[in-house]
Design an enzyme around this catalytic site. Structure first.
Site, PDB file in Angstrom:
ATOM      1  N   THR A 130      37.693  41.889  44.105  1.00  0.00           N
ATOM      2  CA  THR A 130      37.465  42.500  45.413  1.00  0.00           C
ATOM      3  C   THR A 130      35.965  42.649  45.644  1.00  0.00           C
ATOM      4  OG1 THR A 130      39.519  43.732  45.130  1.00  0.00           O
ATOM      5  CG2 THR A 130      38.037  44.470  46.870  1.00  0.00           C
ATOM      6  N   ALA A 183      44.853  38.898  37.671  1.00  0.00           N
ATOM      7  CA  ALA A 183      44.587  39.531  38.969  1.00  0.00           C
ATOM      8  C   ALA A 183      43.100  39.873  39.132  1.00  0.00           C
ATOM      9  CB  ALA A 183      45.446  40.775  39.118  1.00  0.00           C
ATOM     10  N   HIS A 184      42.779  40.405  40.317  1.00  0.00           N
ATOM     11  CA  HIS A 184      41.383  40.664  40.659  1.00  0.00           C
ATOM     12  C   HIS A 184      40.742  41.710  39.736  1.00  0.00           C
ATOM     13  CE1 HIS A 184      42.828  43.776  43.915  1.00  0.00           C
ATOM     14  NE2 HIS A 184      43.300  44.034  42.713  1.00  0.00           N
ATOM     15  N   ASN A 185      39.488  41.460  39.404  1.00  0.00           N
ATOM     16  CA  ASN A 185      38.643  42.360  38.603  1.00  0.00           C
ATOM     17  C   ASN A 185      39.125  42.545  37.167  1.00  0.00           C
ATOM     18  OD1 ASN A 185      38.272  43.495  41.651  1.00  0.00           O
ATOM     19  ND2 ASN A 185      36.389  43.728  40.464  1.00  0.00           N
ATOM     20  N   SER A 202      42.116  44.927  37.516  1.00  0.00           N
ATOM     21  CA  SER A 202      41.120  45.818  36.914  1.00  0.00           C
ATOM     22  C   SER A 202      41.399  46.188  35.461  1.00  0.00           C
ATOM     23  CB  SER A 202      40.958  47.107  37.747  1.00  0.00           C
ATOM     24  OG  SER A 202      40.515  46.791  39.050  1.00  0.00           O
TER      25      SER A 202
END
Length: 340
Positions: free
Chosen positions: A221, A240-242, A260
């Protein structure tokens, strides 16, 4: 491609017992060996196959040489047959996939900075300000978005997609159909529905990483999704993101890692595992296949189950779990006696 026993021995620093001129053109398992193939014997349980194999050349560890070699195929003696066989596989694969040049048609932005000795397959798209290092191979129908950097000696498989602003290190392998840098799953719930949160970060893949076919590694993000050096990802994995995956971690197929989460170094994750978001997984953790990790994990732990618990505790618990119908039946009988 054809190689003689003598040529192969030179490549692996081995000694030929038998005919140094015998030729092979392919490889085989020792139990399925056919004339014209090379096989290897590196384990004791396969010794019985040596006298029956039809392979023309056998790569053999020095501690497995039989006393009588008169009726055996040509052998190449090395210290470790398995390691030498892997060395030959890498050499053969390099020859097999060796390609150079730019095929037609492709689109390459005028602002792209291309290294030397590249291969770029047909129908590939290379965007603005892309940088590609020497000796990298990009196979047909790949998409390389704007501002992407790809290092030296990389392999980008057919149909792979690398979105804008992502960075790929040196000696990386991205197999067919994998998407690097697609949007993370970010949405804000509102009364009228979900509003998309722009995904403005990128993906950073460090050196010596291999990513299997049809994986998805989402862009952050804000900031970066990071795959540290030496990581090996199997096919069909969602990152997934981060997320951050530490050095030399290996992940088996169909695993999903939510946003995350930070995974440590030298972690082993079995197939179909699920890891919740915003967790911290320590170094050298082992997560058994189909486990569901819902909480932080300390270094050196081994987990199994859903929700995942200590592996040995799970094994002990399973002893009772599989006997639950019997235990329930016994309990009902005891209750019936007490009621009387």
């Amino acid at each position: 491609m054809e190689f003689s026993a003598e040529q192969i021995a030179d490549l692996v620093n081995g000694i030929v017992i038998g005919d140094p001129t015998v030729i092979v053109s392919y490889i085989s398992k020792i139990e399925d060996g056919t004339p014209g193939t090379l096989t290897f014997l590196g384990g004791e349980k396969y010794q019985n196959y040596l006298k029956d194999t039809k392979a023309s050349i056998v790569l053999i560890s020095e501690n497995f040489i039989p006393k009588d070699t008169s009726e055996l195929p040509t052998m190449i003696v090395v210290k470790d047959a398995y390691a030498s066989f892997n060395q030959l596989l890498r050499y053969y694969n390099d020859l097999r996939t060796h390609k150079t040049g730019i095929e037609d048609p492709v689109f390459i932005s005028k602002s792209a900075n291309l290294g030397e000795n590249l291969y770029i397959g047909a129908f590939t798209y290379i965007g603005n300000n892309v940088k590609i290092g020497d000796n990298t191979k990009i196979f047909p129908q790949a998409y390389i978005g704007d501002n992407v950097t790809i290092g030296e000696n990389c392999y980008i498989g057919p149909g792979a997609k690398i979105y804008n602003d992502c960075t790929i290190g040196n000696r990386c392998v991205i197999h067919a159909g994998t998407v690097v840098g697609g949007d993370g799953f970010g949405f804000e719930p509102l009364a009228e529905g979900y509003q998309k949160v722009p995904q403005l970060g990128n993906v950073i893949i460090e050196d010596d990483v291999e990513v299997g076919s049809n994986c998805t590694i989402d862009r952050a993000t804000i900031g970066s999704t990071i795959i540290r050096k030496g990581v090996k990802l199997d096919n069909l994995i969602q990152v997934a993101h981060n997320v951050e995956i530490g050095e030399h971690t290996v992940v088996a197929a169909q695993t999903g890692i939510a946003g995350s989460t930070k995974i440590g170094n030298w972690v082993m994750i079995g197939g179909q595992a699920g890891i919740a978001g915003h967790l911290k997984i320590g170094d050298r953790v082992i997560i058994q296949g189909q486990s569901g990790v819902m909480a932080d994990v300390e270094n050196h732990k081994r987990l199994f189950g859903y929700p995942a618990i200590d592996y040995l505790k799970y094994q002990k618990s399973f002893i009772y779990f599989k006997d639950l119908p019997k235990l329930v039946s016994r309990l009902k009988k005891i209750e019936e006696k007490l009621d009387k």
